[in-house]
Design a protein around this motif. Structure first.
Motif, mmCIF file in Angstrom:
data_model
loop_
_atom_site.group_PDB
_atom_site.id
_atom_site.type_symbol
_atom_site.label_atom_id
_atom_site.label_comp_id
_atom_site.label_asym_id
_atom_site.label_seq_id
_atom_site.Cartn_x
_atom_site.Cartn_y
_atom_site.Cartn_z
ATOM 1 N N GLY A 1 -1.885 4.192 -11.882
ATOM 2 C CA GLY A 1 -1.205 2.957 -11.499
ATOM 3 C C GLY A 1 -1.040 2.833 -9.995
ATOM 4 O O GLY A 1 -1.238 1.756 -9.418
ATOM 5 N N GLY A 2 -0.678 3.943 -9.321
ATOM 6 C CA GLY A 2 -0.550 3.911 -7.867
ATOM 7 C C GLY A 2 -1.879 3.661 -7.180
ATOM 8 O O GLY A 2 -1.960 2.876 -6.221
ATOM 9 N N ILE A 3 -2.940 4.315 -7.677
ATOM 10 C CA ILE A 3 -4.273 4.075 -7.105
ATOM 11 C C ILE A 3 -4.699 2.632 -7.333
ATOM 12 O O ILE A 3 -5.258 1.974 -6.444
ATOM 13 C CB ILE A 3 -5.290 5.053 -7.718
ATOM 14 N N GLY A 4 -4.416 2.113 -8.535
ATOM 15 C CA GLY A 4 -4.737 0.716 -8.824
ATOM 16 C C GLY A 4 -4.022 -0.240 -7.887
ATOM 17 O O GLY A 4 -4.596 -1.258 -7.450
ATOM 18 N N THR A 5 -2.771 0.067 -7.534
ATOM 19 C CA THR A 5 -2.027 -0.779 -6.611
ATOM 20 C C THR A 5 -2.697 -0.806 -5.240
ATOM 21 O O THR A 5 -2.824 -1.875 -4.615
ATOM 22 C CB THR A 5 -0.574 -0.268 -6.475
ATOM 23 N N ILE A 6 -3.129 0.360 -4.749
ATOM 24 C CA ILE A 6 -3.806 0.412 -3.444
ATOM 25 C C ILE A 6 -5.106 -0.381 -3.483
ATOM 26 O O ILE A 6 -5.443 -1.105 -2.529
ATOM 27 C CB ILE A 6 -4.062 1.878 -3.048
ATOM 28 N N LEU A 7 -5.838 -0.300 -4.593
ATOM 29 C CA LEU A 7 -7.081 -1.075 -4.717
ATOM 30 C C LEU A 7 -6.802 -2.578 -4.724
ATOM 31 O O LEU A 7 -7.574 -3.361 -4.147
ATOM 32 C CB LEU A 7 -7.824 -0.663 -5.997
ATOM 33 N N ALA B 1 0.839 -1.208 0.000
ATOM 34 C CA ALA B 1 0.000 0.000 0.000
ATOM 35 C C ALA B 1 0.870 1.252 0.000
ATOM 36 O O ALA B 1 0.579 2.238 -0.704
ATOM 37 C CB ALA B 1 -0.926 -0.017 1.216
ATOM 38 N N GLY B 2 1.954 1.234 0.786
ATOM 39 C CA GLY B 2 2.879 2.367 0.794
ATOM 40 C C GLY B 2 3.539 2.569 -0.556
ATOM 41 O O GLY B 2 3.754 3.714 -0.984
ATOM 42 N N PHE B 3 3.847 1.477 -1.243
ATOM 43 C CA PHE B 3 4.401 1.554 -2.591
ATOM 44 C C PHE B 3 3.435 2.297 -3.522
ATOM 45 O O PHE B 3 3.838 3.176 -4.288
ATOM 46 C CB PHE B 3 4.676 0.144 -3.112
ATOM 47 N N GLY B 4 2.152 1.932 -3.444
ATOM 48 C CA GLY B 4 1.154 2.602 -4.281
ATOM 49 C C GLY B 4 1.019 4.078 -3.938
ATOM 50 O O GLY B 4 0.947 4.931 -4.834
ATOM 51 N N ALA B 5 1.010 4.395 -2.646
ATOM 52 C CA ALA B 5 0.875 5.794 -2.233
ATOM 53 C C ALA B 5 2.089 6.620 -2.676
ATOM 54 O O ALA B 5 1.940 7.753 -3.154
ATOM 55 C CB ALA B 5 0.715 5.867 -0.717
ATOM 56 N N ALA B 6 3.293 6.065 -2.526
ATOM 57 C CA ALA B 6 4.500 6.782 -2.961
ATOM 58 C C ALA B 6 4.503 6.986 -4.470
ATOM 59 O O ALA B 6 4.983 8.015 -4.967
ATOM 60 C CB ALA B 6 5.751 6.010 -2.522
ATOM 61 N N THR B 7 3.948 6.025 -5.208
ATOM 62 C CA THR B 7 3.844 6.165 -6.662
ATOM 63 C C THR B 7 2.921 7.322 -7.032
ATOM 64 O O THR B 7 3.202 8.105 -7.950
ATOM 65 C CB THR B 7 3.330 4.852 -7.286
ATOM 66 N N VAL B 8 1.798 7.452 -6.308
ATOM 67 C CA VAL B 8 0.883 8.574 -6.550
ATOM 68 C C VAL B 8 1.583 9.905 -6.271
ATOM 69 O O VAL B 8 1.467 10.863 -7.049
ATOM 70 C CB VAL B 8 -0.380 8.427 -5.677
ATOM 71 N N VAL B 9 2.329 9.971 -5.171
ATOM 72 C CA VAL B 9 3.043 11.209 -4.830
ATOM 73 C C VAL B 9 4.038 11.556 -5.934
ATOM 74 O O VAL B 9 4.144 12.725 -6.344
ATOM 75 C CB VAL B 9 3.772 11.044 -3.477
ATOM 76 N N PHE B 10 4.765 10.560 -6.442
ATOM 77 C CA PHE B 10 5.708 10.836 -7.520
ATOM 78 C C PHE B 10 4.997 11.374 -8.755
ATOM 79 O O PHE B 10 5.446 12.330 -9.389
ATOM 80 C CB PHE B 10 6.486 9.569 -7.890
ATOM 81 N N GLY B 11 3.869 10.768 -9.110
ATOM 82 C CA GLY B 11 3.152 11.200 -10.298
ATOM 83 C C GLY B 11 2.665 12.646 -10.205
ATOM 84 O O GLY B 11 2.657 13.372 -11.205
ATOM 85 N N LEU B 12 2.282 13.073 -8.999
ATOM 86 C CA LEU B 12 1.753 14.423 -8.816
ATOM 87 C C LEU B 12 2.835 15.465 -8.568
ATOM 88 O O LEU B 12 2.587 16.669 -8.691
ATOM 89 C CB LEU B 12 0.769 14.437 -7.647
ATOM 90 N N SER B 13 4.035 15.021 -8.200
ATOM 91 C CA SER B 13 5.093 15.952 -7.793
ATOM 92 C C SER B 13 5.630 16.764 -8.975
ATOM 93 O O SER B 13 5.762 16.260 -10.090
ATOM 94 C CB SER B 13 6.237 15.166 -7.159
ATOM 95 N N ARG B 14 5.957 18.010 -8.679
ATOM 96 C CA ARG B 14 6.665 18.857 -9.639
ATOM 97 C C ARG B 14 8.011 19.308 -9.055
ATOM 98 O O ARG B 14 8.701 20.124 -9.656
ATOM 99 C CB ARG B 14 5.832 20.093 -10.002
ATOM 100 N N SER B 15 8.352 18.760 -7.918
ATOM 101 C CA SER B 15 9.615 19.065 -7.256
ATOM 102 C C SER B 15 10.566 17.888 -7.445
ATOM 103 O O SER B 15 10.202 16.728 -7.177
ATOM 104 C CB SER B 15 9.394 19.312 -5.764
#
Length: 457
Positions: free
Chosen positions: A413-419, A326-340
């Protein structure tokens, strides 16, 4: 005249001696101190040391070859499709041959299978070196990569089956952690060495020769391993025996759940394929930044593996597995949204760290639950689904990015992983209750699968 000292009754067996003579006879004996955790226990076993050092050297060679092939083919063709074909050519033999290769690993002495596959890998690398030196048509590169894919189809099940035979069952978790550490170390260092070799020699030929040398070095170390006890599985190579590994995994619920989590996490949450697009068009950090983005997951995984090795075994492995994916999926979402750039780097670091927890739990379960005469076939199933998912996950990420863009592809993809994590926790609730990864777990959880498999061998 003094009376003689009366004999102590415990000498004649009337009263057992108390473990601590300073305590009153009716006192409760103190509880024994817990055994001290030895983080280097598996590395103290000679044969495992030979295996892990050889595998580290060979993996460094493979990483160098990967960099060299990508660099040379793109330089000669300027075609992204040529790069995509590299993965396709190597994954097709894995899909076609992994189950038969697992059957072979259960019927032929596993060291011999591994040594034969390493010899074939060395020949394929020498073929690449000759093609590079002679500027041969690109077709010959793919032919050599196809041979390498065939060799790896047999190498994977043989390695998975041989590794548990080199250490006691009590050290399975520790050995899995060190195997993961060595692979991650090679993933960080290997590409850098490959790039440096190409820059220094002004070509890829030397990198291919070094890869062949690394494969031969691993072969010699495997040959130096004492021949472990091996009882070949009985029966002929029927379709039923080939798929026995699939059936075993399907009946070992906890193992099936762990493989399912890993499989879909890689299929849905793999952002690595799109990192060049993020580095160039979104984060705008150039090739140097891309190098750091590519290295971040492996650095996170390596540091996590070293931390796990120095800690006692996880007492709630199932909960750790579910939270890690679940943490892997959440970190993937953060990466996708990040601009930093720095936030993106931290998110990728966390994906590697969480992924390594999942890898260690799955690898330990695989070793604990699988009977010795089925290790090749069950290892083949693991190689097929986990190894193949890397290539298929890259294709999935690229295809979705083509339709909806790279950011949406990674976030979805990150959301799909959490699901998937929520689904697995609901379908297989026993995963969350999984405790310490120990020999007792192997006897309890693996017994049913062993009994059901016994009638089909």
């Amino acid at each position: 005249m003094t009376n003689p000292t009366p004999a102590r009754p415990e000498i004649f067996g009337d009263v057992p001696p108390h473990p601590d003579p300073d305590l009153p006879p009716d006192a409760e004996p103190p509880e024994p101190a817990p055994a001290r955790h030895d983080p280097y226990a598996a590395l103290r076993v000679r044969d495992f040391r030979l295996f892990i050092v050889g595998n580290l050297i060979a993996t460094l060679g493979v990483q160098m070859q990967t960099v060299a092939v990508g660099w040379e083919l793109y330089e000669r063709t300027s075609s992204p499709l040529a790069l995509g074909a590299v993965g396709l050519v190597q994954v097709l033999p894995v899909i076609a041959l992994t189950l038969p290769a697992g059957h072979v690993a259960d019927r032929v002495e596993r060291r011999r299978v591994l040594m034969a596959s390493l010899a074939l890998l060395a020949l394929a690398s020498l073929g690449l070196a000759l093609a590079s030196a002679a500027r041969a048509p690109v077709f010959w590169y793919y032919a050599c990569l196809l041979v390498a894919g065939i060799a790896r189809s047999f190498q994977g099940p043989a390695k998975e089956a041989l590794a548990p035979q080199l250490v006691p069952r009590a050290l399975y978790a520790n050995s899995s952690t060190w195997r993961s550490s060595s692979w991650q170390l090679a993933s960080v260092v290997g590409p850098a060495i490959g790039g440096a070799v190409i820059a220094l020699t002004k070509g890829a030929t030397t990198a291919y020769v070094l890869d062949a040398t690394a494969a031969v070095a691993f072969l010699l170390m495997v040959r130096a391993i004492r021949r472990p006890h091996f009882v070949p599985a009985s029966g002929s190579a029927t379709l039923e025996s080939l798929v026995a590994g699939v059936r075993f995994v399907a009946r070992a619920k906890v193992l099936l759940a762990a493989i399912t989590l890993d499989l879909f996490a890689v299929l849905l949450g793999g952002a690595t394929t799109l990192l060049p697009m993020f580095a160039k068009d979104i984060l705008r950090v150039g090739p140097t930044g891309l190098g750091w983005l590519l290295a971040a997951p492996s650095i996170g995984a390596l540091l996590t593996a070293l931390t796990l090795a120095h800690r006692p075994p996880m007492r709630r492995a199932g909960r750790s597995l579910i939270l890690a994916v679940a943490g892997f999926g959440a970190a993937t979402v953060v990466f996708g949204l990040s601009r930093s750039f720095w936030l993106s780097l931290a998110a990728l670091f966390l994906t590697g760290a969480f992924d390594n927890v999942s890898v260690v739990v799955r690898s330990t379960l695989l070793q604990l639950l699988t009977p010795d005469d089925m290790r090749g076939r069950v290892g083949a199933v693991n190689s097929l689904f986990i190894g193949g998912s890397n290539e298929l996950g890259g294709f999935e990420s690229g295809a979705v990015a083509q339709l909806v863009g790279p950011v949406a592809s990674v976030v979805l993809g990150g959301i799909g992983t959490i699901l998937v994590v929520l689904t697995v926790a609901r379908v297989w609730p026993e995963v969350a209750r999984l405790g310490e990864l120990s020999e007792e777990l192997g006897r309890r959880e693996g017994g049913t699968g062993r009994r059901e498999a016994a009638g089909r061998r």
